[in-house]
Write a protein that holds these residues in place. Structure first.
Motif, PDB file in Angstrom:
ATOM      1  N   LEU A  26       0.817  -1.210   0.000  1.00 46.82           N
ATOM      2  CA  LEU A  26       0.000   0.000   0.000  1.00 46.82           C
ATOM      3  C   LEU A  26       0.852   1.262   0.000  1.00 46.82           C
ATOM      4  N   PRO A  27       0.353   2.315  -0.674  1.00 49.96           N
ATOM      5  CA  PRO A  27       1.029   3.602  -0.578  1.00 49.96           C
ATOM      6  C   PRO A  27       0.836   4.186   0.831  1.00 49.96           C
ATOM      7  N   SER A  40      -5.595  -6.400  -0.215  1.00 48.81           N
ATOM      8  CA  SER A  40      -6.147  -6.452  -1.570  1.00 48.81           C
ATOM      9  C   SER A  40      -7.040  -5.232  -1.773  1.00 48.81           C
ATOM     10  N   ARG A  41      -7.372  -4.961  -3.016  1.00 48.47           N
ATOM     11  CA  ARG A  41      -8.276  -3.844  -3.298  1.00 48.47           C
ATOM     12  C   ARG A  41      -9.628  -4.079  -2.629  1.00 48.47           C
ATOM     13  N   SER A  89     -13.933   3.890  -7.201  1.00 48.77           N
ATOM     14  CA  SER A  89     -12.975   4.459  -8.147  1.00 48.77           C
ATOM     15  C   SER A  89     -11.938   5.329  -7.436  1.00 48.77           C
ATOM     16  N   LEU A  90     -12.319   5.993  -6.347  1.00 47.92           N
ATOM     17  CA  LEU A  90     -11.358   6.794  -5.586  1.00 47.92           C
ATOM     18  C   LEU A  90     -10.354   5.900  -4.864  1.00 47.92           C
ATOM     19  N   ILE A  91     -10.811   4.781  -4.365  1.00 49.99           N
ATOM     20  CA  ILE A  91      -9.909   3.840  -3.692  1.00 49.99           C
ATOM     21  C   ILE A  91      -8.983   3.189  -4.719  1.00 49.99           C
ATOM     22  N   LYS A  92      -9.535   2.884  -5.875  1.00 44.97           N
ATOM     23  CA  LYS A  92      -8.762   2.238  -6.943  1.00 44.97           C
ATOM     24  C   LYS A  92      -7.564   3.083  -7.375  1.00 44.97           C
ATOM     25  N   LEU A  93      -7.656   4.403  -7.245  1.00 47.12           N
ATOM     26  CA  LEU A  93      -6.562   5.286  -7.636  1.00 47.12           C
ATOM     27  C   LEU A  93      -5.278   5.008  -6.860  1.00 47.12           C
ATOM     28  N   PHE A  95      -4.168   2.076  -6.076  1.00 45.14           N
ATOM     29  CA  PHE A  95      -3.604   0.780  -6.474  1.00 45.14           C
ATOM     30  C   PHE A  95      -3.026   0.890  -7.869  1.00 45.14           C
ATOM     31  N   PRO A  96      -1.727   0.623  -8.011  1.00 47.55           N
ATOM     32  CA  PRO A  96      -1.094   0.749  -9.323  1.00 47.55           C
ATOM     33  C   PRO A  96      -1.659  -0.262 -10.314  1.00 47.55           C
ATOM     34  N   LYS A  97      -1.771   0.191 -11.553  1.00 45.54           N
ATOM     35  CA  LYS A  97      -2.252  -0.706 -12.604  1.00 45.54           C
ATOM     36  C   LYS A  97      -1.165  -1.702 -12.921  1.00 45.54           C
ATOM     37  N   LYS A  98      -1.561  -2.976 -12.989  1.00 46.25           N
ATOM     38  CA  LYS A  98      -0.596  -4.034 -13.288  1.00 46.25           C
ATOM     39  C   LYS A  98      -0.316  -4.055 -14.776  1.00 46.25           C
ATOM     40  N   THR A  99       0.942  -4.266 -15.097  1.00 50.67           N
ATOM     41  CA  THR A  99       1.312  -4.442 -16.500  1.00 50.67           C
ATOM     42  C   THR A  99       1.689  -5.901 -16.697  1.00 50.67           C
TER      43      THR A  99
END
Length: 100
Positions: A26-27, A40-41, A89-93, A95-99
């Motif tokens: 987590l940030p 987890s998210r 959507s605010l919480i999702k910000l 969490f880094p997008k997985k590549t």
């Protein structure tokens, strides 16, 4: 037992479920809010929702609106009020997008 719609989503796109339940580091703002370094998210959203309920932060006149206290504002972009539909959507910000 999962609802039929959820089963269909998982069957069609198993990566979607993995993104919800995979543990991530987590940030700092979320780490301070949740008091843990990994979750987890889905787990994060559930903890935020519990916090909202425990502290009676839902607007009494409109249950679809959350009145943020200072601690909640720290993870929700400083907004004083948040619509429940906007919360994931605010919480999702955070969490880094997985590549892949």
């Amino acid at each position: 037992m999962l609802p039929q719609r959820m089963k269909q989503v998982i069957t069609d796109n198993p990566k979607k479920l993995a993104n919800l339940i995979d543990l991530v580091n987590l940030p700092t703002p979320l780490r301070e809010f949740l008091g843990q370094s990994q979750t987890s998210r889905l787990g994060c959203f559930m903890r935020v929702w519990s916090y909202i309920k425990e502290h009676n932060l839902q607007d009494p006149n409109n249950k679809n609106v959350v009145n943020c206290d200072q601690k909640l504002r720290s993870i929700l972009l400083g907004k004083p009020q948040v619509d429940l539909a906007e919360l994931p959507s605010l919480i999702k910000l955070h969490f880094p997008k997985k590549t892949s």
